[in-house]
Structures are given as C-alpha cells and as structure tokens.
Design a protein around this motif. Structure first.
Motif, PDB file in Angstrom:
ATOM      1  N   CYS A  71       0.837  -1.188   0.000  1.00  0.00           N
ATOM      2  CA  CYS A  71       0.000   0.000   0.000  1.00  0.00           C
ATOM      3  C   CYS A  71       0.876   1.244   0.000  1.00  0.00           C
ATOM      4  O   CYS A  71       1.974   1.235   0.555  1.00  0.00           O
ATOM      5  N   THR A 116      -8.173  -2.804  10.468  1.00  0.00           N
ATOM      6  CA  THR A 116      -7.769  -2.931   9.070  1.00  0.00           C
ATOM      7  C   THR A 116      -6.648  -3.948   8.919  1.00  0.00           C
ATOM      8  O   THR A 116      -5.989  -4.332   9.889  1.00  0.00           O
ATOM      9  N   ALA A 121      -3.852   1.782   5.980  1.00  0.00           N
ATOM     10  CA  ALA A 121      -5.310   1.913   6.021  1.00  0.00           C
ATOM     11  C   ALA A 121      -5.784   2.359   7.401  1.00  0.00           C
ATOM     12  O   ALA A 121      -6.751   3.116   7.527  1.00  0.00           O
ATOM     13  N   ALA A 170     -10.703   4.063   4.860  1.00  0.00           N
ATOM     14  CA  ALA A 170      -9.743   2.962   4.870  1.00  0.00           C
ATOM     15  C   ALA A 170     -10.019   1.983   3.736  1.00  0.00           C
ATOM     16  O   ALA A 170      -9.094   1.477   3.088  1.00  0.00           O
ATOM     17  N   GLY A 174      -7.371   0.313   1.193  1.00  0.00           N
ATOM     18  CA  GLY A 174      -6.928  -0.968   1.727  1.00  0.00           C
ATOM     19  C   GLY A 174      -8.100  -1.855   2.085  1.00  0.00           C
ATOM     20  O   GLY A 174      -9.169  -1.765   1.491  1.00  0.00           O
TER      21      GLY A 174
END
Length: 203
Positions: A71, A116, A121, A170, A174
C-alpha cells in the motif's frame, strides 16, 4: 503537521529500497517505521505536499522492482492528533526508539473501532474519524498478522459518524476487517485499551 506519506510493503527488502528512493527523490524527513507481522513493513515520511507525493511515488516504484508493494498513500493535511499513531524514528530491522510520551487514555464514552489489514489503512481511518466528528483518540493496537485497530471515543452519534467515515476512507485504499461501535463500554473494556507511545516534535 506537514503532509505525511506512507509506504507499506510485504517483505523488508522492498521497504528498505523504497525508503532509500523516497529520501533521495525529494526533500522529505523520515518519521519512522514499524513491522506489523505477516511480513508487512511500513515507513512514514513527512514534508511539503508536493515533495511527499513525489517521494512516495518514487518509493513505490522502487519497492515494486525488488519486492511486493502492499500500500502507498499521502495525507496532505493530517489531523494534528494523528502524530500519536505514527511510528517512532527508527528502522524496523533495528528496533524502536524509546517513546518521549506514553499516554493512557481513560475510556469514559462510547467506543468506536475500525480494524484494518495493514498500517496505512489504519492511519487513513484514524485521520478520517478525527476529521468527521467530535471524537478523540483512545489508542491503536497492532496485534500481529498485519492487523491494526484504531480506537476513538465520544458521544454515540459522533462515534457512529466517525466510524462510518473511517471505515469508508480505509476501504478506499486498503482492507477493512471489521468496524464496530459500543455505546456504553463496560469498565473492563477500558482496562484493555492500548497506551499511545510516541515522540514529540518528529513530524
């Protein structure tokens, strides 16, 4: 706070290469890094928005060449309290610095929770929750296997709005594992809340 940029990889080699590229690509400062379990490693930089965007883009491109990019994200105007969730300056492979501040927050109101997969995220969720409603941070838990939980408290309606906003934010970058609101948490729940450990003035 200045803009913050996050780079999260699966595996340490890609993350180290990504951090090297981030620091060389633009005028940014290294905030810190952390390992999350399940092979996830996150690094955070800060600086002016344009520099942070260029830095993260370069870091992501470099990380993908030698590892697995999990990410990447830039928060142009992070909420001032987000500093309490950021990692301390230091390398994941070499341990973590001693925190300047260890803060235990009493749980006295409704509790909002967003869990998460990954740190990036979770930071986005926390930032969105703080900006969406009148809530305050309780803590952030990292329980292994890449799972990270952001916790806030406030009046029930505010917490519900915050959790909705945090979960949506979030999910956009993600994976949200779960989210929940407890209107009147039992006293025992307050005893399980994580302390916030952070350094002052590093962002």
């Amino acid at each position: 706070m200045k803009a913050i940029g996050l780079l999260e990889t699966k595996g340490l080699i890609g993350n180290i290469e990504g951090l090297d590229a981030m620091m060389k690509a633009a005028q940014v400062d290294y905030v810190g890094g952390l390992t999350l379990g399940a092979g996830l490693v996150a690094m955070v930089v800060t600086g002016d928005v344009g520099a942070v965007k260029a830095s993260v883009a370069a870091g992501a491109a470099a990380a993908e060449k030698v590892g697995e990019l999990f990410c990447q994200h830039v928060i142009p105007r992070p909420h001032k309290d987000l500093i309490k969730f950021l990692p301390l300056r230091g390398a994941p492979a070499g341990g973590h610095a001693k925190p300047d501040v260890v803060e235990s927050v009493p749980l006295t109101q409704a509790l909002g929770i967003v869990e998460t997969n990954g740190f990036t995220a979770s930071i986005e969720a926390a930032d969105a929750m703080l900006k969406a409603a009148q809530v305050s941070l309780v803590g952030q838990a990292r329980i292994g296997a890449g799972l990270v939980t952001a916790l806030v408290q406030g009046e029930v309606g505010a917490v519900e709005a915050a959790v909705d906003a945090g979960s949506a934010a979030a999910q956009a970058i993600g994976t949200v594992v779960s989210c929940h609101v407890i209107p009147r948490p039992h006293g025992a729940v307050g005893e399980t809340m994580p302390d916030m450990k952070y350094g002052e003035g590093h962002v």
